[in-house]
Enzyme design. Structure first.
Site, PDB file in Angstrom:
ATOM      1  N   ILE A  32      42.171  42.892  40.016  1.00  9.36           N
ATOM      2  CA  ILE A  32      41.900  41.312  39.181  1.00  9.36           C
ATOM      3  C   ILE A  32      40.812  41.826  38.359  1.00  9.36           C
ATOM      4  O   ILE A  32      40.829  41.368  37.056  1.00  9.36           O
ATOM      5  CB  ILE A  32      41.413  40.334  40.247  1.00  9.36           C
ATOM      6  CG1 ILE A  32      42.451  40.019  40.985  1.00  9.36           C
ATOM      7  CG2 ILE A  32      40.928  39.025  39.477  1.00  9.36           C
ATOM      8  CD1 ILE A  32      42.175  39.064  42.096  1.00  9.36           C
ATOM      9  N   THR A  35      41.994  44.029  35.510  1.00  9.11           N
ATOM     10  CA  THR A  35      42.858  43.083  34.572  1.00  9.11           C
ATOM     11  C   THR A  35      42.448  42.309  33.604  1.00  9.11           C
ATOM     12  O   THR A  35      42.605  42.029  32.424  1.00  9.11           O
ATOM     13  CB  THR A  35      44.141  42.634  35.433  1.00  9.11           C
ATOM     14  OG1 THR A  35      44.932  43.690  36.029  1.00  9.11           O
ATOM     15  CG2 THR A  35      45.057  41.736  34.346  1.00  9.11           C
ATOM     16  N   GLU A  36      41.420  41.507  34.355  1.00 11.18           N
ATOM     17  CA  GLU A  36      40.715  40.279  33.615  1.00 11.18           C
ATOM     18  C   GLU A  36      39.524  40.894  32.644  1.00 11.18           C
ATOM     19  O   GLU A  36      39.562  40.044  31.567  1.00 11.18           O
ATOM     20  CB  GLU A  36      40.231  39.234  34.823  1.00 11.18           C
ATOM     21  CG  GLU A  36      41.044  38.674  35.817  1.00 11.18           C
ATOM     22  CD  GLU A  36      41.837  37.672  34.836  1.00 11.18           C
ATOM     23  OE1 GLU A  36      41.404  37.254  34.032  1.00 11.18           O
ATOM     24  OE2 GLU A  36      43.061  37.266  35.331  1.00 11.18           O
ATOM     25  N   SER A  37      38.981  41.681  32.963  1.00 14.08           N
ATOM     26  CA  SER A  37      37.731  42.169  32.106  1.00 14.08           C
ATOM     27  C   SER A  37      37.584  43.514  31.941  1.00 14.08           C
ATOM     28  O   SER A  37      36.513  43.977  31.204  1.00 14.08           O
ATOM     29  CB  SER A  37      36.422  41.573  32.911  1.00 14.08           C
ATOM     30  OG  SER A  37      36.039  42.531  34.057  1.00 14.08           O
ATOM     31  N   GLN A  54      36.410  36.917  35.258  1.00 13.53           N
ATOM     32  CA  GLN A  54      36.692  36.023  34.057  1.00 13.53           C
ATOM     33  C   GLN A  54      36.776  34.457  34.637  1.00 13.53           C
ATOM     34  O   GLN A  54      37.904  34.059  34.861  1.00 13.53           O
ATOM     35  CB  GLN A  54      38.003  36.594  33.441  1.00 13.53           C
ATOM     36  CG  GLN A  54      37.651  37.555  32.676  1.00 13.53           C
ATOM     37  CD  GLN A  54      37.056  37.542  31.609  1.00 13.53           C
ATOM     38  OE1 GLN A  54      37.545  36.800  30.475  1.00 13.53           O
ATOM     39  NE2 GLN A  54      35.601  37.681  31.428  1.00 13.53           N
TER      40      GLN A  54
END
Length: 118
Positions: A32, A35-37, A54
């Site tokens: 996560i 992927t997010e940051s 995020q």
């Protein structure tokens, strides 16, 4: 050990601490964050989501209140703690369906609930 050379991880201590606390797979949380940051603690999305995981300010505030999360001087500690609490909440909310929970994490809980009704 090789994966750390090819793909160095940051904040592993917090990831392990909070994924364990909330009963989540630490690799899921790493994915996560990636992927997010992309592990950029200063990341801010065009929708105002902030930090490693995020989180929007209103989502973070809701989680801090709902799950009685104590503020900390380290914003990365707090961001991962809140993010893990929220992922855990979504997994519970969607009856253990991790894929649906991840969709809700990304697109919004209300959006996903609406899509499921359709």
């Amino acid at each position: 050990m090789c994966h750390k050379i090819i793909y160095p991880l940051k904040h592993e201590t917090y990831i392990e601490k909070y994924s364990f606390k909330y009963g989540l797979d630490k690799h899921l949380i790493m994915a996560i964050i990636s992927t997010e940051s992309k592990f950029d603690e200063n990341a801010v999305s065009h929708k105002g989501a902030r930090g490693l995981m995020q989180l929007k300010d209103e989502t973070a505030a809701w989680c801090i209140d709902k799950f009685d999360i104590q503020d900390t001087e380290d914003s990365n500690d707090l961001n991962i703690s809140v993010g893990c609490a929220y992922v855990n909440y979504l997994v519970d909310r969607f009856r253990g369906n991790v894929k649906t929970a991840l969709a809700a994490y990304n697109a919004g809980e209300g959006n996903v609930a609406g899509w499921l009704k359709d």
